[in-house]
Design an enzyme around this catalytic site. Structure first.
Site, short mmCIF file in Angstrom:
data_model
loop_
_atom_site.label_atom_id
_atom_site.label_comp_id
_atom_site.label_asym_id
_atom_site.label_seq_id
_atom_site.Cartn_x
_atom_site.Cartn_y
_atom_site.Cartn_z
CG HIS A 1 15.07 -0.10 6.37
ND1 HIS A 1 15.39 -1.43 6.32
CD2 HIS A 1 15.07 0.34 5.08
CE1 HIS A 1 15.58 -1.78 5.04
NE2 HIS A 1 15.39 -0.73 4.29
CG HIS B 1 10.28 -5.66 0.36
ND1 HIS B 1 11.06 -6.15 -0.67
CD2 HIS B 1 10.90 -4.54 0.81
CE1 HIS B 1 12.11 -5.36 -0.83
NE2 HIS B 1 12.04 -4.37 0.05
CG HIS C 1 17.78 0.68 0.84
ND1 HIS C 1 17.21 0.04 1.92
CD2 HIS C 1 19.05 1.02 1.22
CE1 HIS C 1 18.11 0.00 2.92
NE2 HIS C 1 19.21 0.60 2.51
CG ASP D 1 14.83 -2.50 -2.70
OD1 ASP D 1 15.36 -1.54 -2.12
OD2 ASP D 1 14.31 -3.45 -2.07
CG HIS D 2 12.31 1.29 -1.68
ND1 HIS D 2 11.05 1.15 -1.15
CD2 HIS D 2 13.01 0.21 -1.27
CE1 HIS D 2 10.99 0.03 -0.44
NE2 HIS D 2 12.16 -0.55 -0.50
CG HIS E 1 14.17 3.62 2.31
ND1 HIS E 1 12.94 3.16 1.90
CD2 HIS E 1 14.99 2.54 2.31
CE1 HIS E 1 13.02 1.86 1.68
NE2 HIS E 1 14.26 1.45 1.90
CG ASP F 1 12.04 -1.47 2.76
OD1 ASP F 1 10.94 -1.73 2.22
OD2 ASP F 1 13.13 -1.60 2.18
ZN ZN Z 1 15.14 -0.58 2.13
#
Ligand code: ZN
Length: 249
Positions: free
Chosen positions: A116, A172, A59, A61-62, A57, A134
């Site tokens: 999400h 995570h 975001h 942090d990915h 996805h 996530d």
């Molecule tokens: Zn995320």
């Protein structure tokens, strides 16, 4: 005999990126590189040749490591959800539910798991590995930012259909922080004691789907104690109420 080996790479504060290795070809897929430095270092150390990049996805942090990984790997194909067209600049291949990819002798199945974010994919390797971004965490699930509770419920329920032995590689390391809420939902669930005794420190990932089904309230909407905690009985409503309570826990 599976040719797959998975390497977990801790990045940022508590994120995981992954390398999926084809142990026969010494090639790899890079999954959700949050930052390029540690991912490129692992590729080098393992002596692997990256052949694909998969994002779950959009975001940061990915995906923030995408450019740095591609700088080193060259123009390898970058896969992600068709709904993330324009949101993940490096995408070259746009996936929908049921699309198939081949890697390491596995016919990879693409699952659409929105909730999400409104577009989010998971990658299932029938040798027993799920790369789920996530969607699910230890004892919990991702926060519902862009989709509806109903979307997220359906996404989680879809994954619950996979074999119990499936290993879940999530985005995570949140497991130990999530335990207290799960125990509050079901204080009398004996599987909580067993799990807590055997899982005392990170890393806890990969998770095992069968164990999550015994202890993760977000996979237990059918259990009377969980329904009683939420005051609901309809699965999507039980799920939504759990998510709201967890957000305020
Ligand atoms: Zn995320």
């Amino acid at each position: 005999m599976s040719r797959i080996a998975v390497h977990r790479i801790p990045v940022l504060q508590d994120n995981y990126s992954y390398l999926i290795e084809d142990t026969q070809e010494k090639t790899c897929v890079v999954v959700d590189p949050a930052e390029a430095g540690p991912v490129n270092a692992a590729i080098e150390q393992l002596g692997l040749k990256p052949v694909m990049l998969w994002n779950t996805h959009h975001h940061a942090d990915h995906i923030d490591g995408n450019p740095g990984v591609l700088d080193r790997a060259g123009s390898i194909p970058v896969y992600g959800s068709a709904g993330d067209r324009g949101r993940i600049p490096q995408l070259t291949h746009f996936l929908q539910a049921g699309d198939g990819l081949e890697f390491g002798g596995d016919m990879v199945r693409v699952l659409e798991v929105p909730g999400h974010t409104r577009s989010h994919v998971a990658y299932y390797l029938p040798s027993g590995h799920l790369f789920s971004g996530d969607l699910l965490f230890g004892y919990s699930c991702g926060k519902v930012f862009e989709g509806s509770m109903e979307d997220m419920y359906r996404s989680v329920a879809q994954v619950a259909q996979l074999p119990d032995e499936t290993l879940i590689y999530c985005g995570h390391e949140y497991t130990l922080n999530n335990r207290c809420f799960a125990e509050t939902v079901e204080p009398d669930n004996p599987d909580h004691k067993t799990r807590a005794a055997s899982e005392t420190a990170p890393p806890t990932v990969p998770l095992q789907l069968g164990q999550e089904k015994k202890t993760n309230p977000f996979l237990r909407w059918h259990v009377p104690a969980v329904q009683a905690f939420t005051g609901k009985t309809e699965p999507a409503e039980v799920f939504g109420e759990l998510r709201r309570r967890k957000d305020n826990f």
